[in-house]
Design a protein around this motif. Structure first.
Motif: not given
Length: 320
Positions: A183-186, A265-268, A270-275, A279-281
Protein backbone atom coordinates in the motif's frame (compact mmCIF):
# COMPACT_ATOMS: atom_id res chain seq x y z
CA UNK A 1 30.27 -21.56 -15.93
CA UNK A 2 26.94 -19.94 -14.98
CA UNK A 3 24.26 -22.53 -14.30
CA UNK A 4 21.16 -20.34 -14.48
CA UNK A 5 20.67 -21.64 -17.98
CA UNK A 6 18.87 -24.76 -16.76
CA UNK A 7 15.10 -24.71 -17.47
CA UNK A 8 12.87 -25.84 -14.63
CA UNK A 9 10.16 -27.79 -16.43
CA UNK A 10 11.10 -31.41 -17.19
CA UNK A 11 9.32 -31.13 -20.55
CA UNK A 12 11.96 -28.61 -21.63
CA UNK A 13 14.83 -31.00 -20.94
CA UNK A 14 15.95 -34.11 -22.75
CA UNK A 15 16.07 -37.27 -20.69
CA UNK A 16 19.88 -37.14 -20.31
CA UNK A 17 19.67 -33.46 -19.27
CA UNK A 18 16.97 -34.27 -16.71
CA UNK A 19 19.12 -37.06 -15.32
CA UNK A 20 22.18 -34.81 -15.13
CA UNK A 21 20.24 -32.00 -13.45
CA UNK A 22 18.83 -34.42 -10.87
CA UNK A 23 22.32 -35.78 -10.17
CA UNK A 24 23.50 -32.21 -9.44
CA UNK A 25 20.54 -31.66 -7.08
CA UNK A 26 21.19 -34.96 -5.28
CA UNK A 27 24.92 -34.25 -4.92
CA UNK A 28 24.20 -30.71 -3.67
CA UNK A 29 21.84 -31.96 -0.95
CA UNK A 30 24.08 -34.84 0.05
CA UNK A 31 27.17 -32.63 0.47
CA UNK A 32 25.87 -29.43 2.06
CA UNK A 33 25.77 -27.49 -1.18
CA UNK A 34 29.07 -28.69 -2.65
CA UNK A 35 29.20 -30.33 -6.07
CA UNK A 36 31.96 -31.51 -8.35
CA UNK A 37 32.35 -31.87 -12.08
CA UNK A 38 31.83 -28.75 -14.21
CA UNK A 39 30.35 -26.83 -11.28
CA UNK A 40 33.10 -27.52 -8.76
CA UNK A 41 33.96 -24.34 -6.85
CA UNK A 42 31.03 -22.40 -8.36
CA UNK A 43 28.52 -20.46 -6.26
CA UNK A 44 25.47 -22.66 -6.66
CA UNK A 45 21.99 -22.67 -5.13
CA UNK A 46 18.84 -24.69 -5.61
CA UNK A 47 15.74 -22.73 -6.53
CA UNK A 48 12.38 -24.44 -6.04
CA UNK A 49 9.49 -22.74 -7.84
CA UNK A 50 5.85 -23.73 -8.22
CA UNK A 51 4.83 -24.60 -11.78
CA UNK A 52 2.82 -21.76 -13.31
CA UNK A 53 0.47 -24.24 -14.99
CA UNK A 54 1.02 -27.53 -13.16
CA UNK A 55 1.24 -26.24 -9.58
CA UNK A 56 4.02 -28.80 -9.00
CA UNK A 57 7.31 -28.00 -7.26
CA UNK A 58 10.25 -27.62 -9.65
CA UNK A 59 13.84 -27.52 -8.39
CA UNK A 60 16.62 -26.02 -10.51
CA UNK A 61 20.38 -25.65 -9.80
CA UNK A 62 21.41 -22.06 -10.51
CA UNK A 63 24.52 -19.99 -10.28
CA UNK A 64 24.13 -16.89 -8.12
CA UNK A 65 25.88 -13.65 -7.23
CA UNK A 66 25.54 -11.90 -3.89
CA UNK A 67 24.38 -8.29 -3.72
CA UNK A 68 24.17 -7.01 -0.16
CA UNK A 69 21.70 -9.20 1.74
CA UNK A 70 20.13 -10.47 -1.48
CA UNK A 71 21.04 -13.13 -4.03
CA UNK A 72 20.91 -12.51 -7.77
CA UNK A 73 20.10 -15.16 -10.38
CA UNK A 74 19.95 -14.61 -14.14
CA UNK A 75 17.57 -16.23 -16.62
CA UNK A 76 20.30 -16.76 -19.20
CA UNK A 77 19.05 -20.00 -20.81
CA UNK A 78 22.49 -20.20 -22.46
CA UNK A 79 21.72 -17.01 -24.34
CA UNK A 80 18.75 -18.68 -26.04
CA UNK A 81 15.73 -16.81 -27.40
CA UNK A 82 13.30 -17.76 -24.59
CA UNK A 83 13.23 -17.24 -20.84
CA UNK A 84 13.76 -20.43 -18.81
CA UNK A 85 10.75 -22.16 -17.29
CA UNK A 86 11.68 -21.29 -13.72
CA UNK A 87 11.41 -17.59 -14.58
CA UNK A 88 7.82 -17.99 -15.82
CA UNK A 89 7.04 -19.96 -12.66
CA UNK A 90 8.20 -17.23 -10.28
CA UNK A 91 6.29 -14.57 -12.21
CA UNK A 92 3.14 -16.56 -11.42
CA UNK A 93 4.08 -17.48 -7.83
CA UNK A 94 6.80 -15.23 -6.40
CA UNK A 95 7.31 -17.12 -3.13
CA UNK A 96 10.10 -19.61 -3.78
CA UNK A 97 12.40 -21.83 -1.74
CA UNK A 98 16.15 -21.32 -1.85
CA UNK A 99 18.73 -23.86 -0.72
CA UNK A 100 22.24 -22.55 -0.27
CA UNK A 101 24.88 -24.63 1.47
CA UNK A 102 23.03 -26.66 4.09
CA UNK A 103 20.37 -23.96 4.66
CA UNK A 104 16.93 -23.60 3.12
CA UNK A 105 14.66 -20.58 3.36
CA UNK A 106 11.68 -18.99 1.70
CA UNK A 107 12.35 -16.03 -0.56
CA UNK A 108 10.48 -13.39 -2.53
CA UNK A 109 11.59 -13.37 -6.19
CA UNK A 110 11.51 -9.93 -7.83
CA UNK A 111 12.87 -9.35 -11.37
CA UNK A 112 14.69 -6.02 -11.56
CA UNK A 113 13.52 -3.38 -14.04
CA UNK A 114 14.98 -0.42 -15.89
CA UNK A 115 18.07 1.25 -14.51
CA UNK A 116 18.15 -1.09 -11.50
CA UNK A 117 18.28 -4.10 -13.82
CA UNK A 118 21.21 -2.54 -15.71
CA UNK A 119 23.06 -1.81 -12.48
CA UNK A 120 22.53 -5.32 -11.11
CA UNK A 121 23.43 -7.02 -14.40
CA UNK A 122 26.70 -5.06 -14.49
CA UNK A 123 27.37 -6.27 -10.94
CA UNK A 124 26.68 -9.87 -12.02
CA UNK A 125 28.96 -9.64 -15.05
CA UNK A 126 31.83 -8.33 -12.94
CA UNK A 127 31.52 -11.45 -10.78
CA UNK A 128 30.68 -13.92 -13.58
CA UNK A 129 31.66 -12.61 -17.07
CA UNK A 130 29.96 -15.54 -18.80
CA UNK A 131 26.60 -13.85 -18.39
CA UNK A 132 27.82 -10.97 -20.51
CA UNK A 133 28.62 -13.46 -23.28
CA UNK A 134 25.12 -14.94 -22.99
CA UNK A 135 23.57 -11.47 -23.27
CA UNK A 136 25.68 -10.66 -26.31
CA UNK A 137 24.40 -13.80 -28.01
CA UNK A 138 20.68 -12.95 -27.87
CA UNK A 139 18.27 -10.08 -28.52
CA UNK A 140 16.36 -11.12 -25.39
CA UNK A 141 17.04 -9.01 -22.29
CA UNK A 142 18.23 -11.52 -19.73
CA UNK A 143 16.13 -11.25 -16.55
CA UNK A 144 17.99 -10.43 -13.34
CA UNK A 145 16.00 -11.77 -10.39
CA UNK A 146 16.55 -10.56 -6.83
CA UNK A 147 15.89 -13.18 -4.15
CA UNK A 148 14.98 -11.53 -0.84
CA UNK A 149 14.38 -13.52 2.32
CA UNK A 150 10.64 -13.58 2.88
CA UNK A 151 9.99 -15.77 5.89
CA UNK A 152 7.87 -14.46 8.76
CA UNK A 153 10.88 -14.93 11.05
CA UNK A 154 12.55 -12.02 9.27
CA UNK A 155 9.82 -9.58 10.28
CA UNK A 156 9.30 -7.94 13.62
CA UNK A 157 6.90 -10.25 15.44
CA UNK A 158 5.84 -11.19 18.93
CA UNK A 159 9.37 -12.15 19.97
CA UNK A 160 10.33 -15.73 20.75
CA UNK A 161 7.77 -18.19 19.43
CA UNK A 162 6.91 -20.71 22.13
CA UNK A 163 3.17 -21.24 21.69
CA UNK A 164 0.69 -21.64 18.88
CA UNK A 165 -0.63 -18.18 19.82
CA UNK A 166 2.85 -16.75 19.20
CA UNK A 167 3.05 -18.52 15.84
CA UNK A 168 -0.33 -17.22 14.69
CA UNK A 169 0.62 -13.70 15.76
CA UNK A 170 3.92 -14.00 13.89
CA UNK A 171 2.12 -14.92 10.67
CA UNK A 172 -0.46 -12.16 11.18
CA UNK A 173 2.33 -9.62 11.73
CA UNK A 174 4.05 -10.71 8.53
CA UNK A 175 0.83 -10.50 6.50
CA UNK A 176 0.06 -7.04 7.86
CA UNK A 177 3.63 -5.89 7.11
CA UNK A 178 3.51 -7.14 3.51
CA UNK A 179 0.17 -5.44 2.91
CA UNK A 180 1.38 -2.16 4.44
CA UNK A 181 4.45 -2.18 2.21
CA UNK A 182 2.43 -2.76 -0.97
CA UNK A 183 0.00 0.00 0.00
CA UNK A 184 2.83 2.42 0.83
CA UNK A 185 4.52 1.84 -2.55
CA UNK A 186 1.18 2.19 -4.35
CA UNK A 187 0.31 5.39 -2.48
CA UNK A 188 3.75 6.83 -3.33
CA UNK A 189 3.00 6.24 -7.00
CA UNK A 190 -0.29 8.11 -6.90
CA UNK A 191 1.03 10.91 -4.66
CA UNK A 192 3.86 11.60 -7.09
CA UNK A 193 1.45 11.60 -10.02
CA UNK A 194 -0.85 14.08 -8.24
CA UNK A 195 2.06 16.41 -7.40
CA UNK A 196 3.41 16.48 -10.97
CA UNK A 197 3.20 19.81 -12.77
CA UNK A 198 4.14 20.65 -16.32
CA UNK A 199 4.23 18.77 -19.58
CA UNK A 200 5.06 15.14 -20.06
CA UNK A 201 4.61 12.07 -17.93
CA UNK A 202 5.20 12.36 -14.19
CA UNK A 203 8.56 10.91 -13.06
CA UNK A 204 6.84 8.67 -10.50
CA UNK A 205 7.57 5.35 -8.82
CA UNK A 206 6.04 2.80 -11.16
CA UNK A 207 3.46 0.18 -10.34
CA UNK A 208 5.95 -2.35 -11.63
CA UNK A 209 7.26 -5.78 -10.84
CA UNK A 210 8.34 -4.88 -7.28
CA UNK A 211 4.77 -4.11 -6.24
CA UNK A 212 3.28 -6.86 -8.40
CA UNK A 213 5.54 -9.58 -7.00
CA UNK A 214 5.14 -8.45 -3.40
CA UNK A 215 1.36 -8.33 -3.76
CA UNK A 216 1.22 -11.76 -5.40
CA UNK A 217 3.46 -13.17 -2.65
CA UNK A 218 1.16 -11.69 -0.02
CA UNK A 219 -1.86 -13.29 -1.75
CA UNK A 220 -0.02 -16.60 -2.03
CA UNK A 221 0.86 -16.63 1.68
CA UNK A 222 -2.61 -15.45 2.72
CA UNK A 223 -4.29 -18.22 0.75
CA UNK A 224 -2.03 -20.85 2.34
CA UNK A 225 -2.70 -19.41 5.82
CA UNK A 226 -6.48 -19.44 5.41
CA UNK A 227 -6.55 -22.92 3.86
CA UNK A 228 -4.50 -24.17 6.83
CA UNK A 229 -6.86 -22.50 9.29
CA UNK A 230 -10.00 -23.86 7.59
CA UNK A 231 -8.56 -27.34 7.21
CA UNK A 232 -6.74 -27.83 10.52
CA UNK A 233 -6.64 -25.03 13.08
CA UNK A 234 -10.31 -24.05 13.26
CA UNK A 235 -11.74 -27.61 13.28
CA UNK A 236 -9.27 -28.57 16.01
CA UNK A 237 -10.30 -25.66 18.25
CA UNK A 238 -14.01 -26.16 17.47
CA UNK A 239 -13.92 -29.74 18.78
CA UNK A 240 -12.87 -28.47 22.20
CA UNK A 241 -14.96 -25.27 22.20
CA UNK A 242 -18.38 -26.02 20.66
CA UNK A 243 -19.71 -22.75 22.10
CA UNK A 244 -17.65 -20.85 19.52
CA UNK A 245 -19.67 -22.08 16.53
CA UNK A 246 -20.87 -18.55 15.73
CA UNK A 247 -17.27 -17.26 15.82
CA UNK A 248 -16.11 -19.87 13.32
CA UNK A 249 -19.09 -19.22 11.06
CA UNK A 250 -18.16 -15.53 11.00
CA UNK A 251 -14.48 -16.27 10.36
CA UNK A 252 -15.44 -18.59 7.48
CA UNK A 253 -17.60 -15.86 5.92
CA UNK A 254 -14.72 -13.39 6.26
CA UNK A 255 -12.36 -15.88 4.59
CA UNK A 256 -14.75 -16.07 1.63
CA UNK A 257 -14.97 -12.28 1.37
CA UNK A 258 -11.19 -11.92 1.51
CA UNK A 259 -10.78 -14.71 -1.07
CA UNK A 260 -13.10 -12.82 -3.44
CA UNK A 261 -11.04 -9.62 -3.12
CA UNK A 262 -7.86 -11.66 -3.46
CA UNK A 263 -9.17 -13.11 -6.71
CA UNK A 264 -9.91 -9.63 -8.05
CA UNK A 265 -6.39 -8.51 -7.17
CA UNK A 266 -4.92 -11.59 -8.85
CA UNK A 267 -6.91 -10.80 -12.00
CA UNK A 268 -5.33 -7.33 -12.12
CA UNK A 269 -1.88 -8.89 -11.63
CA UNK A 270 -2.25 -11.52 -14.34
CA UNK A 271 0.04 -9.63 -16.73
CA UNK A 272 3.58 -8.49 -16.11
CA UNK A 273 2.29 -4.93 -15.69
CA UNK A 274 -0.56 -4.08 -13.34
CA UNK A 275 -3.83 -3.59 -15.22
CA UNK A 276 -6.02 -0.61 -14.23
CA UNK A 277 -3.85 0.99 -11.49
CA UNK A 278 -6.76 2.96 -10.01
CA UNK A 279 -8.89 -0.15 -9.59
CA UNK A 280 -5.88 -1.97 -8.16
CA UNK A 281 -5.55 0.76 -5.53
CA UNK A 282 -9.27 0.50 -4.69
CA UNK A 283 -9.14 -3.30 -4.34
CA UNK A 284 -5.98 -3.02 -2.24
CA UNK A 285 -7.74 -0.63 0.16
CA UNK A 286 -10.68 -3.03 0.39
CA UNK A 287 -8.31 -5.92 1.14
CA UNK A 288 -6.58 -3.88 3.85
CA UNK A 289 -9.86 -2.98 5.57
CA UNK A 290 -11.30 -6.50 5.41
CA UNK A 291 -8.12 -8.32 6.38
CA UNK A 292 -7.19 -6.11 9.32
CA UNK A 293 -10.72 -6.30 10.74
CA UNK A 294 -10.68 -10.07 10.27
CA UNK A 295 -7.28 -10.52 11.95
CA UNK A 296 -8.34 -8.28 14.85
CA UNK A 297 -11.47 -10.39 15.42
CA UNK A 298 -9.59 -13.67 15.08
CA UNK A 299 -6.94 -12.58 17.56
CA UNK A 300 -9.51 -11.38 20.08
CA UNK A 301 -11.51 -14.62 19.90
CA UNK A 302 -8.85 -17.30 19.46
CA UNK A 303 -5.42 -16.17 20.66
CA UNK A 304 -6.29 -16.68 24.38
CA UNK A 305 -7.26 -20.28 23.56
CA UNK A 306 -3.88 -20.97 21.94
CA UNK A 307 -1.64 -19.42 24.59
CA UNK A 308 -0.99 -22.76 26.32
CA UNK A 309 -0.48 -24.85 23.17
CA UNK A 310 3.29 -25.39 22.68
CA UNK A 311 4.97 -24.55 19.38
CA UNK A 312 6.44 -26.33 17.56
CA UNK A 313 4.17 -29.26 18.34
CA UNK A 314 5.77 -32.17 20.10
CA UNK A 315 6.80 -34.97 17.80
CA UNK A 316 5.81 -38.62 18.27
CA UNK A 317 7.45 -40.40 21.19
CA UNK A 318 10.73 -42.09 20.43
CA UNK A 319 10.58 -45.82 19.77
CA UNK A 320 11.65 -47.90 22.76
Amino acid sequence: MPTSSQPSRPSELSEPAQSFQQSVIDEFRANGGKVGGPFEGEDLLLLTTTGARSGAARTTPLGYVRHGDSLLVVGSNLGGPRHPGWYHNLLARPLVEVEIGARAFQALAVPAEGARREELFAHVVRAAPGYGEYQAGTDRLLPVVVLERAEPDDWEGPGEVRTLADKVMEVHTWLRGQLRQVRAETDAHFAARAAHRGAGEAPVPGLGLQIRQRCLAFCQALEFHHVSEDGHLFPGIARHHPGLADVFDRLAREHRTIARIQGELAELLAGVHIADPQRFRTELAAMSAELNAHLDHEEEALIPLLADVPWPPAGPPAAP
